[in-house]
Write a protein that holds these residues in place. Structure first.
Motif, PDB file in Angstrom:
ATOM      1  N   PRO A   1       0.828  -1.218   0.000  1.00 50.79           N
ATOM      2  CA  PRO A   1       0.000   0.000   0.000  1.00 50.79           C
ATOM      3  C   PRO A   1       0.857   1.260   0.000  1.00 50.79           C
ATOM      4  N   MET A   2       0.247   2.362  -0.349  1.00 58.13           N
ATOM      5  CA  MET A   2       0.915   3.656  -0.232  1.00 58.13           C
ATOM      6  C   MET A   2       1.057   4.024   1.245  1.00 58.13           C
ATOM      7  N   ALA A   3       2.098   4.790   1.553  1.00 56.61           N
ATOM      8  CA  ALA A   3       2.229   5.355   2.895  1.00 56.61           C
ATOM      9  C   ALA A   3       1.176   6.446   3.069  1.00 56.61           C
ATOM     10  N   GLU A   4       0.857   6.737   4.321  1.00 57.19           N
ATOM     11  CA  GLU A   4      -0.160   7.754   4.585  1.00 57.19           C
ATOM     12  C   GLU A   4       0.240   9.105   3.990  1.00 57.19           C
ATOM     13  N   TYR A   5       1.543   9.471   4.133  1.00 57.44           N
ATOM     14  CA  TYR A   5       1.964  10.762   3.590  1.00 57.44           C
ATOM     15  C   TYR A   5       1.827  10.790   2.070  1.00 57.44           C
ATOM     16  N   GLN A   6       2.030   9.631   1.416  1.00 61.76           N
ATOM     17  CA  GLN A   6       1.871   9.574  -0.033  1.00 61.76           C
ATOM     18  C   GLN A   6       0.414   9.781  -0.433  1.00 61.76           C
ATOM     19  N   LYS A   7      -0.498   9.178   0.328  1.00 62.22           N
ATOM     20  CA  LYS A   7      -1.921   9.392   0.068  1.00 62.22           C
ATOM     21  C   LYS A   7      -2.287  10.862   0.272  1.00 62.22           C
ATOM     22  N   ASN A   8      -1.784  11.425   1.370  1.00 63.74           N
ATOM     23  CA  ASN A   8      -2.107  12.817   1.685  1.00 63.74           C
ATOM     24  C   ASN A   8      -1.546  13.782   0.647  1.00 63.74           C
ATOM     25  N   ASN A   9      -0.301  13.517   0.210  1.00 63.98           N
ATOM     26  CA  ASN A   9       0.363  14.452  -0.698  1.00 63.98           C
ATOM     27  C   ASN A   9      -0.119  14.331  -2.138  1.00 63.98           C
ATOM     28  N   THR A  10      -0.627  13.169  -2.513  1.00 61.03           N
ATOM     29  CA  THR A  10      -1.099  12.988  -3.895  1.00 61.03           C
ATOM     30  C   THR A  10      -2.607  13.103  -4.019  1.00 61.03           C
ATOM     31  N   GLY A  11      -3.292  12.935  -2.889  1.00 60.58           N
ATOM     32  CA  GLY A  11      -4.749  12.938  -2.945  1.00 60.58           C
ATOM     33  C   GLY A  11      -5.317  11.706  -3.619  1.00 60.58           C
ATOM     34  N   LYS A  12      -4.495  10.665  -3.717  1.00 62.40           N
ATOM     35  CA  LYS A  12      -4.915   9.432  -4.375  1.00 62.40           C
ATOM     36  C   LYS A  12      -4.707   8.253  -3.434  1.00 62.40           C
ATOM     37  N   GLU A  13      -5.379   7.172  -3.743  1.00 66.07           N
ATOM     38  CA  GLU A  13      -5.135   5.925  -3.021  1.00 66.07           C
ATOM     39  C   GLU A  13      -5.022   4.819  -4.058  1.00 66.07           C
ATOM     40  N   GLU A  14      -3.797   4.370  -4.265  1.00 64.64           N
ATOM     41  CA  GLU A  14      -3.508   3.292  -5.210  1.00 64.64           C
ATOM     42  C   GLU A  14      -2.366   2.481  -4.629  1.00 64.64           C
ATOM     43  N   SER A  15      -1.962   1.436  -5.299  1.00 63.27           N
ATOM     44  CA  SER A  15      -0.834   0.660  -4.791  1.00 63.27           C
ATOM     45  C   SER A  15       0.457   1.447  -4.993  1.00 63.27           C
TER      46      SER A  15
ATOM     47  N   LEU B   1      23.261   9.745   9.004  1.00 62.05           N
ATOM     48  CA  LEU B   1      22.328  10.864   8.992  1.00 62.05           C
ATOM     49  C   LEU B   1      21.146  10.584   9.910  1.00 62.05           C
ATOM     50  N   HIS B   2      20.910  11.491  10.835  1.00 63.68           N
ATOM     51  CA  HIS B   2      19.642  11.448  11.551  1.00 63.68           C
ATOM     52  C   HIS B   2      18.532  11.848  10.580  1.00 63.68           C
ATOM     53  N   CYS B   3      17.354  11.279  10.760  1.00 62.92           N
ATOM     54  CA  CYS B   3      16.275  11.494   9.805  1.00 62.92           C
ATOM     55  C   CYS B   3      14.957  11.099  10.464  1.00 62.92           C
ATOM     56  N   THR B   4      13.897  11.806  10.113  1.00 58.40           N
ATOM     57  CA  THR B   4      12.547  11.404  10.509  1.00 58.40           C
ATOM     58  C   THR B   4      11.757  11.141   9.239  1.00 58.40           C
ATOM     59  N   THR B   5      11.305   9.912   9.059  1.00 57.37           N
ATOM     60  CA  THR B   5      10.643   9.518   7.821  1.00 57.37           C
ATOM     61  C   THR B   5       9.160   9.871   7.883  1.00 57.37           C
ATOM     62  N   ASN B   6       8.916  11.148   7.597  1.00 59.29           N
ATOM     63  CA  ASN B   6       7.549  11.637   7.472  1.00 59.29           C
ATOM     64  C   ASN B   6       7.617  12.888   6.617  1.00 59.29           C
ATOM     65  N   TYR B   7       6.732  13.009   5.656  1.00 59.90           N
ATOM     66  CA  TYR B   7       6.841  14.066   4.649  1.00 59.90           C
ATOM     67  C   TYR B   7       5.548  14.888   4.596  1.00 59.90           C
ATOM     68  N   PRO B   8       5.526  16.085   5.179  1.00 65.70           N
ATOM     69  CA  PRO B   8       6.605  16.748   5.915  1.00 65.70           C
ATOM     70  C   PRO B   8       6.660  16.294   7.371  1.00 65.70           C
ATOM     71  N   THR B   9       7.811  16.538   8.004  1.00 68.26           N
ATOM     72  CA  THR B   9       8.005  16.190   9.410  1.00 68.26           C
ATOM     73  C   THR B   9       7.610  17.366  10.291  1.00 68.26           C
ATOM     74  N   PRO B  10       6.701  17.161  11.255  1.00 71.90           N
ATOM     75  CA  PRO B  10       6.386  18.237  12.210  1.00 71.90           C
ATOM     76  C   PRO B  10       7.618  18.563  13.054  1.00 71.90           C
ATOM     77  N   MET B  11       7.744  19.807  13.448  1.00 67.43           N
ATOM     78  CA  MET B  11       8.910  20.237  14.223  1.00 67.43           C
ATOM     79  C   MET B  11       9.082  19.419  15.497  1.00 67.43           C
ATOM     80  N   GLU B  12       7.979  19.079  16.135  1.00 61.73           N
ATOM     81  CA  GLU B  12       8.081  18.353  17.408  1.00 61.73           C
ATOM     82  C   GLU B  12       8.582  16.923  17.226  1.00 61.73           C
ATOM     83  N   ASP B  13       8.643  16.452  15.983  1.00 62.66           N
ATOM     84  CA  ASP B  13       9.140  15.095  15.725  1.00 62.66           C
ATOM     85  C   ASP B  13      10.585  15.069  15.217  1.00 62.66           C
TER      86      ASP B  13
END
Length: 332
Positions: A53-67, A169-181
Motif C-alpha cells: 500500500p501507499m504510505a499515509e503521507y503519499q496518500k495525503n500528498n497525492t490525494g490518491k489511493e492506489e498501490s 544521517l539522523h532522519c525522521t521519515t515523514n513528509y513533511p516532518t512536524p517540528m516536534e518530531d
C-alpha cells in the motif's frame, strides 16, 4: 575553520518520470549552490510487491489511493536515463548521486558513483547492505524509523563486510516532518555512540532545522527540492522550491564561516573598537599636582586608551604628578 558541509539536493522522484525535468533539477541544484544532486534508482519488480500500500503521507500528498507499484510506475526512470544524467551532471559541474533500492540497481550504479547513499527503508535489508559494503566505497546512511540498536546492527554489518567510511544521517521519515518530531539532538547521540561523522536528512517545511543541524556539527545535509511544490507527486509538498534551496545553501555557508575556530580572542576589528568602547580612569574634576587620587576626583569614561579601570585600586591613594583637567586621562 570547519570543513565545508556536503549539501545534497535531493531530487528523488520529483522529476515525475521525465528525463527532461530531471535535467532541469540538475541545473537548479547547481544554480542554487548544492554540492550534489541525488536521484532514486530502482527496478519496480524488485522494489515493491503488487499488494504494497501507499504510505499515509503519499496518500495525503497525492490525494490518491492506489498501490505503491502503480504510483511508482509513473515516477521511476529507466536505467539508461541515469547514465545520461550522470554525464549531464559532469558537464554541468555538480556531483551525481542516486540511491539504489535493490541489488540490481546497486550493481548498475556502482560504476557511476564513488559514494553510496543508503535510504532509511533499506537499513534492515541484510543482502542489500552486504552488496553495498563489499564495494568498499564510503557510505552515507540514513536512519529514519530506526532504533539505536537497528542503526548499530546495520553499521556493524557494513563494517564486517569491509565498507568504506560511514557517515550517519539522523532522519525522521515523514513528509513533511512536524517540528516536534525532529529530535535533532538524536544526531549528537549517533555521533557519540558510533564515533563517526554525522549529518541530517531533512523533511521539515522550511530551512531552519538543517541550518541548526550544521551549527550542531552536521557534515552532510540532505534536503528534498522541486521545481514547483504544486506539481503532482508524493514528495513535492515536503520539498523546497529553488529560491528556498538557494537560501538554505547560503545560510549554511554563512553558518560555516560563523562557527570559527572556537578560540576566544578579539578579532582585528574588535582590537580597534575596544579603544572606543572601553573606558579609562579620568579626572572627574580638576586635579592639582600633588593632590591625592580618590573616589571623589576620579571616574571612568571612554576612550579606553588610558589606564584600565581594572587598575582602580592601584591608582587610588597615589599623588598626581601634574595638574589634570576634568575628563583628562589620568597618568601615574
Amino acid at each position: 575553520m570547519r570543513e565545508r558541509t556536503l549539501i545534497i539536493a535531493e531530487a528523488g522522484v520529483n522529476h515525475n518520470g521525465s528525463l527532461e525535468l530531471a535535467k532541469k533539477l540538475v541545473d537548479t541544484a547547481k544554480e542554487c549552490g548544492a554540492d550534489v544532486v541525488k536521484f532514486q534508482t530502482a527496478k519496480l519488480s524488485s522494489l515493491v510487491s503488487k499488494s504494497a500500500p501507499m504510505a499515509e503521507y503519499q496518500k495525503n500528498n497525492t490525494g490518491k489511493e492506489e498501490s505503491q507499484k502503480d504510483m511508482l510506475s509513473k515516477l521511476l526512470l529507466p536505467f539508461e536515463d541515469f547514465i545520461e544524467l550522470a554525464e549531464y551532471c559532469r558537464a554541468v559541474g555538480i556531483k551525481f548521486l542516486s540511491t539504489p533500492f535493490d541489488i540490481e540497481s546497486i550493481r548498475f550504479l556502482d560504476p557511476l558513483l564513488d559514494i553510496w547513499k543508503i535510504p532509511s527503508g533499506e537499513i534492515t535489508n541484510y543482502p542489500y547492505l552486504v552488496e553495498i559494503a563489499k564495494t568498499g566505497k564510503d557510505i552515507i546512511l540514513s536512519t529514519g524509523m530506526c532504533t539505536i540498536d537497528e542503526v548499530e546492527s546495520a553499521v556493524k554489518l557494513l563494517h564486517d563486510h569491509d565498507s568504506g567510511k560511514i557517515t550517519i544521517l539522523h532522519c525522521t521519515t515523514n513528509y513533511p516532518t512536524p517540528m516536534e518530531d525532529v529530535n535533532l539532538k538524536a544526531m549528537l547521540t549517533l555521533r557519540d555512540r558510533f564515533g563517526c561523522e554525522v549529518g541530517y536528512s531533512d523533511h521539515t517545511r522550511g530551512i531552519e532545522v538543517p541550518i541548526a543541524a550544521v551549527a550542531l556539527g552536521a557534515t552532510v545535509i540532505e534536503k528534498h527540492f522541486t521545481l514547483d511544490r504544486n506539481m503532482e507527486g508524493p514528495d513535492h509538498k515536503a520539498s523546497l522550491e529553488p529560491d528556498e534551496l538557494a537560501d538554505m545553501v547560503l545560510a549554511i555557508r554563512n553558518i560555516e564561516l560563523a562557527m570559527g575556530t572556537g578560540e576566544k580572542i578579539p578579532t582585528e576589528a574588535e582590537l580597534k573598537n575596544r579603544l572606543v568602547a572601553r573606558k579609562s580612569i579620568v579626572a572627574s574634576k580638576d586635579i592639582k599636582k600633588g593632590e591625592i587620587f580618590t573616589i571623589d576626583n576620579l571616574t571612568t569614561k571612554r576612550p579606553g586608551s588610558g589606564i584600565s579601570p581594572m587598575r582602580w585600586n592601584e591608582v587610588l591613594g597615589q599623588k598626581a604628578k601634574r595638574d589634570f583637567a576634568e575628563d583628562e586621562l589620568i597618568e601615574i
